[in-house]
Write a protein that holds these residues in place. Structure first.
Motif, PDB file in Angstrom:
ATOM      1  N   ASP A 153      27.554  25.356  14.634  1.00  0.00           N
ATOM      2  CA  ASP A 153      28.816  26.094  14.757  1.00  0.00           C
ATOM      3  C   ASP A 153      28.702  27.243  15.756  1.00  0.00           C
ATOM      4  OD1 ASP A 153      31.500  26.410  14.199  1.00  0.00           O
ATOM      5  OD2 ASP A 153      31.137  27.887  12.611  1.00  0.00           O
ATOM      6  N   ILE A 154      27.983  26.998  16.834  1.00  0.00           N
ATOM      7  CA  ILE A 154      27.841  28.022  17.867  1.00  0.00           C
ATOM      8  C   ILE A 154      29.100  28.014  18.728  1.00  0.00           C
ATOM      9  CG2 ILE A 154      26.499  28.761  19.893  1.00  0.00           C
ATOM     10  CD1 ILE A 154      24.088  27.401  18.653  1.00  0.00           C
ATOM     11  N   LYS A 155      29.636  29.215  18.938  1.00  0.00           N
ATOM     12  CA  LYS A 155      30.866  29.332  19.712  1.00  0.00           C
ATOM     13  C   LYS A 155      30.545  29.642  21.173  1.00  0.00           C
ATOM     14  CE  LYS A 155      33.397  28.778  16.048  1.00  0.00           C
ATOM     15  NZ  LYS A 155      34.113  27.503  15.858  1.00  0.00           N
ATOM     16  N   TYR A 156      30.721  28.663  22.019  1.00  0.00           N
ATOM     17  CA  TYR A 156      30.539  28.871  23.454  1.00  0.00           C
ATOM     18  C   TYR A 156      31.901  29.124  24.095  1.00  0.00           C
ATOM     19  CZ  TYR A 156      25.622  27.594  23.892  1.00  0.00           C
ATOM     20  OH  TYR A 156      24.258  27.575  23.820  1.00  0.00           O
ATOM     21  N   PRO A 157      31.914  29.885  25.178  1.00  0.00           N
ATOM     22  CA  PRO A 157      33.180  30.069  25.894  1.00  0.00           C
ATOM     23  C   PRO A 157      33.757  28.699  26.265  1.00  0.00           C
ATOM     24  CG  PRO A 157      31.491  31.527  26.777  1.00  0.00           C
ATOM     25  CD  PRO A 157      30.804  30.628  25.801  1.00  0.00           C
ATOM     26  N   ASN A 158      35.067  28.625  26.222  1.00  0.00           N
ATOM     27  CA  ASN A 158      35.732  27.351  26.507  1.00  0.00           C
ATOM     28  C   ASN A 158      35.344  26.775  27.865  1.00  0.00           C
ATOM     29  OD1 ASN A 158      37.062  27.215  24.085  1.00  0.00           O
ATOM     30  ND2 ASN A 158      38.880  28.315  24.847  1.00  0.00           N
ATOM     31  N   ASP A 159      35.205  27.660  28.865  1.00  0.00           N
ATOM     32  CA  ASP A 159      34.906  27.151  30.199  1.00  0.00           C
ATOM     33  C   ASP A 159      33.528  26.486  30.247  1.00  0.00           C
ATOM     34  OD1 ASP A 159      33.597  29.515  29.809  1.00  0.00           O
ATOM     35  OD2 ASP A 159      33.826  30.238  31.868  1.00  0.00           O
ATOM     36  N   GLN A 160      32.533  27.017  29.499  1.00  0.00           N
ATOM     37  CA  GLN A 160      31.206  26.405  29.464  1.00  0.00           C
ATOM     38  C   GLN A 160      31.232  25.071  28.716  1.00  0.00           C
ATOM     39  OE1 GLN A 160      28.045  28.971  28.172  1.00  0.00           O
ATOM     40  NE2 GLN A 160      28.694  30.687  29.491  1.00  0.00           N
ATOM     41  N   TYR A 161      32.012  25.038  27.638  1.00  0.00           N
ATOM     42  CA  TYR A 161      32.094  23.801  26.860  1.00  0.00           C
ATOM     43  C   TYR A 161      32.805  22.705  27.668  1.00  0.00           C
ATOM     44  CZ  TYR A 161      32.234  20.970  22.652  1.00  0.00           C
ATOM     45  OH  TYR A 161      32.022  19.986  21.725  1.00  0.00           O
ATOM     46  N   GLU A 162      33.849  23.127  28.388  1.00  0.00           N
ATOM     47  CA  GLU A 162      34.546  22.171  29.248  1.00  0.00           C
ATOM     48  C   GLU A 162      33.645  21.689  30.378  1.00  0.00           C
ATOM     49  OE1 GLU A 162      38.060  24.062  30.605  1.00  0.00           O
ATOM     50  OE2 GLU A 162      39.051  24.019  28.639  1.00  0.00           O
ATOM     51  N   GLU A 163      32.796  22.599  30.890  1.00  0.00           N
ATOM     52  CA  GLU A 163      31.859  22.213  31.948  1.00  0.00           C
ATOM     53  C   GLU A 163      30.881  21.159  31.437  1.00  0.00           C
ATOM     54  OE1 GLU A 163      28.619  24.243  35.019  1.00  0.00           O
ATOM     55  OE2 GLU A 163      29.772  25.497  33.633  1.00  0.00           O
ATOM     56  N   ALA A 164      30.410  21.342  30.184  1.00  0.00           N
ATOM     57  CA  ALA A 164      29.501  20.360  29.581  1.00  0.00           C
ATOM     58  C   ALA A 164      30.188  19.003  29.445  1.00  0.00           C
ATOM     59  CB  ALA A 164      29.029  20.853  28.217  1.00  0.00           C
ATOM     60  N   ASN A 165      31.463  19.030  29.052  1.00  0.00           N
ATOM     61  CA  ASN A 165      32.225  17.785  28.952  1.00  0.00           C
ATOM     62  C   ASN A 165      32.403  17.114  30.310  1.00  0.00           C
ATOM     63  OD1 ASN A 165      32.643  17.685  26.181  1.00  0.00           O
ATOM     64  ND2 ASN A 165      34.425  19.040  26.279  1.00  0.00           N
ATOM     65  N   ASP A 166      32.644  17.934  31.342  1.00  0.00           N
ATOM     66  CA  ASP A 166      32.800  17.401  32.690  1.00  0.00           C
ATOM     67  C   ASP A 166      31.514  16.736  33.170  1.00  0.00           C
ATOM     68  OD1 ASP A 166      35.406  18.195  32.869  1.00  0.00           O
ATOM     69  OD2 ASP A 166      34.978  20.071  33.937  1.00  0.00           O
ATOM     70  N   ILE A 167      30.375  17.382  32.886  1.00  0.00           N
ATOM     71  CA  ILE A 167      29.077  16.818  33.274  1.00  0.00           C
ATOM     72  C   ILE A 167      28.854  15.487  32.577  1.00  0.00           C
ATOM     73  CG2 ILE A 167      26.566  17.123  33.148  1.00  0.00           C
ATOM     74  CD1 ILE A 167      27.073  20.135  33.506  1.00  0.00           C
ATOM     75  N   GLU A 168      29.215  15.437  31.287  1.00  0.00           N
ATOM     76  CA  GLU A 168      29.039  14.206  30.534  1.00  0.00           C
ATOM     77  C   GLU A 168      29.913  13.094  31.116  1.00  0.00           C
ATOM     78  OE1 GLU A 168      28.651  12.844  25.893  1.00  0.00           O
ATOM     79  OE2 GLU A 168      30.182  14.340  26.401  1.00  0.00           O
ATOM     80  N   LYS A 169      31.130  13.415  31.500  1.00  0.00           N
ATOM     81  CA  LYS A 169      32.016  12.425  32.108  1.00  0.00           C
ATOM     82  C   LYS A 169      31.466  11.934  33.441  1.00  0.00           C
ATOM     83  CE  LYS A 169      36.320  14.130  30.012  1.00  0.00           C
ATOM     84  NZ  LYS A 169      37.619  14.805  30.285  1.00  0.00           N
ATOM     85  N   GLN A 170      30.900  12.852  34.230  1.00  0.00           N
ATOM     86  CA  GLN A 170      30.325  12.464  35.515  1.00  0.00           C
ATOM     87  C   GLN A 170      29.152  11.509  35.325  1.00  0.00           C
ATOM     88  OE1 GLN A 170      29.428  15.857  38.038  1.00  0.00           O
ATOM     89  NE2 GLN A 170      31.267  16.911  37.352  1.00  0.00           N
ATOM     90  N   VAL A 171      28.320  11.805  34.310  1.00  0.00           N
ATOM     91  CA  VAL A 171      27.184  10.937  34.012  1.00  0.00           C
ATOM     92  C   VAL A 171      27.685   9.565  33.574  1.00  0.00           C
ATOM     93  CG1 VAL A 171      25.224  10.556  32.463  1.00  0.00           C
ATOM     94  CG2 VAL A 171      25.607  12.816  33.448  1.00  0.00           C
ATOM     95  N   ASP A 172      28.735   9.554  32.731  1.00  0.00           N
ATOM     96  CA  ASP A 172      29.304   8.272  32.282  1.00  0.00           C
ATOM     97  C   ASP A 172      29.834   7.460  33.463  1.00  0.00           C
ATOM     98  OD1 ASP A 172      28.735   8.618  29.618  1.00  0.00           O
ATOM     99  OD2 ASP A 172      30.663   9.555  29.142  1.00  0.00           O
ATOM    100  N   ASN A 173      30.497   8.149  34.395  1.00  0.00           N
ATOM    101  CA  ASN A 173      31.020   7.461  35.579  1.00  0.00           C
ATOM    102  C   ASN A 173      29.897   6.882  36.428  1.00  0.00           C
ATOM    103  OD1 ASN A 173      33.716   7.956  35.013  1.00  0.00           O
ATOM    104  ND2 ASN A 173      33.753   9.906  36.127  1.00  0.00           N
ATOM    105  N   LEU A 174      28.824   7.682  36.582  1.00  0.00           N
ATOM    106  CA  LEU A 174      27.682   7.196  37.352  1.00  0.00           C
ATOM    107  C   LEU A 174      27.024   6.008  36.678  1.00  0.00           C
ATOM    108  CD1 LEU A 174      26.034  10.579  38.458  1.00  0.00           C
ATOM    109  CD2 LEU A 174      27.038   8.852  39.956  1.00  0.00           C
ATOM    110  N   LEU A 175      26.912   6.060  35.362  1.00  0.00           N
ATOM    111  CA  LEU A 175      26.322   4.945  34.625  1.00  0.00           C
ATOM    112  C   LEU A 175      27.166   3.682  34.783  1.00  0.00           C
ATOM    113  CD1 LEU A 175      25.173   6.733  31.339  1.00  0.00           C
ATOM    114  CD2 LEU A 175      23.695   5.572  32.982  1.00  0.00           C
ATOM    115  N   SER A 176      28.477   3.867  34.729  1.00  0.00           N
ATOM    116  CA  SER A 176      29.376   2.733  34.884  1.00  0.00           C
ATOM    117  C   SER A 176      29.226   2.111  36.269  1.00  0.00           C
ATOM    118  CB  SER A 176      30.830   3.182  34.667  1.00  0.00           C
ATOM    119  OG  SER A 176      31.716   2.124  34.895  1.00  0.00           O
ATOM    120  N   LYS A 177      29.118   2.979  37.288  1.00  0.00           N
ATOM    121  CA  LYS A 177      28.944   2.488  38.649  1.00  0.00           C
ATOM    122  C   LYS A 177      27.615   1.762  38.808  1.00  0.00           C
ATOM    123  CE  LYS A 177      31.876   5.838  41.060  1.00  0.00           C
ATOM    124  NZ  LYS A 177      31.899   6.942  42.040  1.00  0.00           N
TER     125      LYS A 177
END
Length: 302
Positions: free
Chosen positions: A264-288
């Protein structure tokens, strides 16, 4: 002088012909600069030495490379065009005829070019010979001087067919007034069935020229093919390693996110969104990579 037909990885899926061409070019450059063994032992070192040797050349890269065709790919492409062309469209049929004869003349001139250069002829001398002799002489007595074989006599039927269509090509390119019977005679040759027959005869001629290659040229082609195979194998290996690294990164990102949520660690929204963006980029690369590796496997035998 060395030869080059025309991605590396970013071009593999969009343009496999370009990829195969670059692999072919790399293999020939490595052999030309005596870096073949270095490449087998240490690819990074070989690439660095290759770049250095290219920089040391007096002439720029594009003035030193001979562009050659890859016979099987080009033959297949032309045959596909023959199958798809509108036989009733005289203009399309004529363009295709020009392409077919140009294809034949290229394989003949390339053969002579490399055989002469292997015998110590300069580019200027080779060019003079290619321009001076007509196609009959190149495939006849001159080929006999080079290899002891005369195609015009050995395969007279196939040569007669090819020569017949060279005459028709010349009739349209170097047009002079002609009678209706002469014009109709050439026009009747513009059909799919005969074009396919000409391509079969050209394949026969190409096999004949392979047999006519000198030992040095045959050895060079064998070295090129072996090196091309190795380059592609290493490319596939690199892709699989990159894919595995991405999989590890994806697992680490998922674990970190899970730990954050469990504690239950509260990270700033922008950092959490950045982590989500990185995960999406990795998923896209894996798909490619999945799609790319699947298509790239089909190139292994090309």
């Amino acid at each position: 002088m060395f030869m080059a037909s025309f991605n590396y990885q970013e071009y593999t899926d969009e343009n496999p012909d370009f990829y195969n061409g670059i692999v072919d070019l790399l293999a020939q450059l490595l052999i030309h600069y005596d870096l073949e063994e270095v490449y087998y032992e240490n690819r990074v070192k070989a690439h660095k030495l290759l770049n250095q040797k290219n920089r040391d050349e007096k002439l720029p890269f594009d003035k030193r490379i001979l562009v050659i065709i890859e016979f099987e790919r080009e033959h297949k492409k032309i045959l596909e065009n023959v199958m798809c062309v509108n036989e009733n469209n005289d203009e399309e049929m004529l363009i295709l005829l020009i392409h077919i004869i140009r294809f034949f003349e290229r394989i003949v001139n390339e053969h002579i070019c490399f055989e002469l250069e292997n015998r110590g002829f300069t580019q200027s001398e080779t060019k003079t010979i290619l321009h001076k002799f007509n196609i009959d002489e190149k495939m006849g007595w001159f080929l006999k001087i080079l290899s002891g074989k005369d195609y015009t006599q050995t395969s007279s039927n196939n040569w007669s067919l090819i020569k017949n269509y060279i005459i028709t090509r010349n009739f349209y390119i170097h047009y002079a007034p002609a009678t209706f019977s002469v014009y109709d005679g050439h026009k009747k040759k513009l059909n799919k069935k005969d074009f396919k027959s000409v391509l079969e005869a050209i394949s026969d001629c190409y096999c004949f020229l392979i047999e006519c290659r000198s030992k040095d040229i045959k050895d060079q082609y064998e070295r090129i093919e072996n090196l091309k195979k190795y380059i592609k194998e290493q490319d596939i290996k690199d892709r699989k390693e990159q894919y595995e690294e991405l999989m590890i990164l994806k697992k680490r990102i998922s674990c970190l996110k899970n730990n954050v949520e469990e504690l239950d660690i509260k990270y700033p929204n922008d950092q959490y969104e950045e982590a989500n963006d990185i995960e999406k980029q990795v998923d896209n690369l894996l798909s490619k990579f999945k799609e790319s590796n699947s298509q790239h496997d089909n190139l292994e035998g090309s």
